[in-house]
Structure formats: structure tokens, C-alpha cells
Design an enzyme around this catalytic site. Sequence first.
Site, short mmCIF file in Angstrom:
data_model
loop_
_atom_site.label_atom_id
_atom_site.label_comp_id
_atom_site.label_asym_id
_atom_site.label_seq_id
_atom_site.Cartn_x
_atom_site.Cartn_y
_atom_site.Cartn_z
CG ASN A 9 -23.45 -3.60 -2.20
OD1 ASN A 9 -22.63 -2.76 -1.79
ND2 ASN A 9 -24.41 -3.29 -3.05
CD1 TRP A 10 -21.39 -4.85 3.86
CD2 TRP A 10 -19.96 -3.60 5.04
NE1 TRP A 10 -20.71 -5.69 4.71
CE2 TRP A 10 -19.82 -4.95 5.46
CE3 TRP A 10 -19.15 -2.64 5.66
CZ2 TRP A 10 -18.92 -5.36 6.44
CZ3 TRP A 10 -18.25 -3.03 6.62
CH2 TRP A 10 -18.14 -4.38 7.02
CE LYS A 11 -27.86 -2.16 -1.17
NZ LYS A 11 -29.05 -2.06 -1.98
CG HIS A 94 -25.38 -2.40 -7.28
ND1 HIS A 94 -26.51 -1.65 -7.07
CD2 HIS A 94 -25.46 -3.45 -6.43
CE1 HIS A 94 -27.24 -2.22 -6.12
NE2 HIS A 94 -26.62 -3.31 -5.72
CD GLU A 96 -28.43 0.33 -4.66
OE1 GLU A 96 -27.33 0.53 -4.15
OE2 GLU A 96 -29.29 -0.45 -4.18
CD GLU A 166 -27.77 -7.36 -6.98
OE1 GLU A 166 -27.75 -7.86 -5.84
OE2 GLU A 166 -27.50 -6.17 -7.19
N GLY A 172 -33.69 -4.21 -2.15
CA GLY A 172 -34.07 -3.33 -1.06
C GLY A 172 -35.57 -3.16 -0.88
CB SER A 213 -35.40 -8.71 -0.95
OG SER A 213 -35.65 -7.33 -1.16
N GLY A 235 -28.92 -5.29 2.36
CA GLY A 235 -29.34 -4.97 3.73
C GLY A 235 -28.94 -6.02 4.78
C1 PEP Z 1 -27.75 -5.24 -3.30
O1 PEP Z 1 -27.31 -4.29 -2.69
O2 PEP Z 1 -27.15 -5.65 -4.31
C2 PEP Z 1 -28.97 -5.89 -2.83
C3 PEP Z 1 -29.38 -6.97 -3.45
O3 PEP Z 1 -29.63 -5.32 -1.77
P1 PEP Z 1 -30.75 -6.00 -0.84
O4 PEP Z 1 -30.20 -7.35 -0.44
O5 PEP Z 1 -30.89 -5.08 0.33
O6 PEP Z 1 -31.98 -6.13 -1.64
#
Ligand code: PEP
Length: 251
Positions: A9-11, A94, A96, A166, A172, A213, A235
Site C-alpha cells: 500500500n503506497w498510501k 483501511h 487511515e 492491521e 507506521g 510495520s 512504508g
Molecule cells: C499500511 O499502510 O497498511 C501499513 C501497514 O503501513 P506500515 O507497513 O507502514 O505500518
Amino acid sequence: MRTKIIAGNWKMNKTPAEAVALAQALVAEIGSVSGVERVIVPPFVALAGVAPVLAGSGIGLGAQNLHWADSGAYTGEVSAPMLKGLCQYVVIGHSERRQYFGETDESVNKKTRAALTHGLTPIVCVGETLAQYEAGETGAVVSGQVKAAFAEIPAADALKTVIAYEPIWAIGTGRAATPEGANAVIADHIRAVIAGLYGADVAAALRIQYGGSVTAANAAELLAQPDIDGALVGGASLKAADFGVIVRAAA
Ligand code: PEP
């Protein structure tokens, strides 16, 4: 035997031109890895440019969101029919989006049903906040999110989805869940709920990722857990070499 699925996931990162360059690097890095489903999820505006880069590479393409309606007066939104033909996967719910953009259990369900209606593969995200985790509410929160997301979805369609567990406190933050902890939530509060809704066969076949993460350093340990069927990576998916290590850890 569930084929593991690693999604990046590039967000809200990468311009369309930067996205094409990263996609090219990823084709070189993971295009030839077999035995694991690989998906990248760039921003909407990069999908059309990235799609031809991935053609024939075996790497799938996904969107980060969609609207449940097919079309209409929803300025700024993107529908399932618009995505179909451009990409195969779509991330739904998600944290976010739940946290900053008013996503609710109800909208997650409507979006999941819309994606399935149009033949897209939803990656449905669930996970508890830090306060809920510390209060011991993880099981209740996560199982409630799963039940709400799958309301009125028949078993044949449920099988076409992927769930991503998640924990919000792990996204993050550099603080991943422990492999055993993530596995226990997935087994006891997600796969068990799916078994209750659809029976043991569907629960045994449906893929459930961990996200939060995940890095090149911790992926192998997480992915070795029996109920973790892949990873949703934020990330670390922006670095081709790191994402390559994670994908190979799943293969
Ligand atoms: C995500 O964007 O779903 C995610 C898990 O981010 P990260 O790997 O940066 O924690």
C-alpha cells in the site's frame, strides 16, 4: 493450502511518473518470484500509468479505496466500474480511512459488496486502536468489524475476499505486533468468526494478512505463523529491495 498474498500500500506517495519508476523496479525485483501472490496499490492517479508496466509480470494492481455506487453525484470519488479493467484488487476500510475520512463499518460493508459485484478482489482491513488494545478489547472490536464487513455477503463471495488484520497501533509506528500475538488475533477473532458465519471450509480457505510495520527484518517471522497468509505492507513497499525481501519471505 492457502497461497500467501503480499500487497504494498503506497498510501499518498509517488507522483504518476515516480510510480511508474517504482513499478519498473518492482517488476525487476519480484516479477519472477513464484508461489506468492504479489500486489501493488499505488494512488488512483498512477493506476493507468502503472498497469502497462505490470502487464505480463505476474504482479497484480490494486486501488486504495472505492465508492459503493456505480456512478453519480459523488465529486472526487471513484467507483468499482471505473476500477474494473484498470486493476483487480481494492483495499477497503483501511484504518487511515476510518480515522480521517469517516469510513464506518457500514460503508466498509457497502464498498466490499460493490467490489464483489464488479469482480474486484477486496482486501478488507480491520484492527483495533491502541486504547482498545490496552483495554483488552481487541477480540470484541476485530470480530465486530469482521461481522459488519461481511453482512449480507454470501459464502461464495466471501471466499473471493482477503482480510487484513492491521492493529492501528502498529501501522507506521515501527512497533509491529508479535508474530504469536498477530496469529492469535487472526485465528481466534477473525478466522473463527468467518467459520461461525460461513463454516469451517470457507474459514480454512480465506486468506488473512497481517499488516503493521512489516519490514524486511521481521517479515519471515510473521509469515511463518500458521494463520498469517501474507502481509499488507505500507512504508516498506516503497523500497523495491525491501519489498523484495518481504515477498521472498512469503514464497
Ligand atoms: C499500511 O499502510 O497498511 C501499513 C501497514 O503501513 P506500515 O507497513 O507502514 O505500518
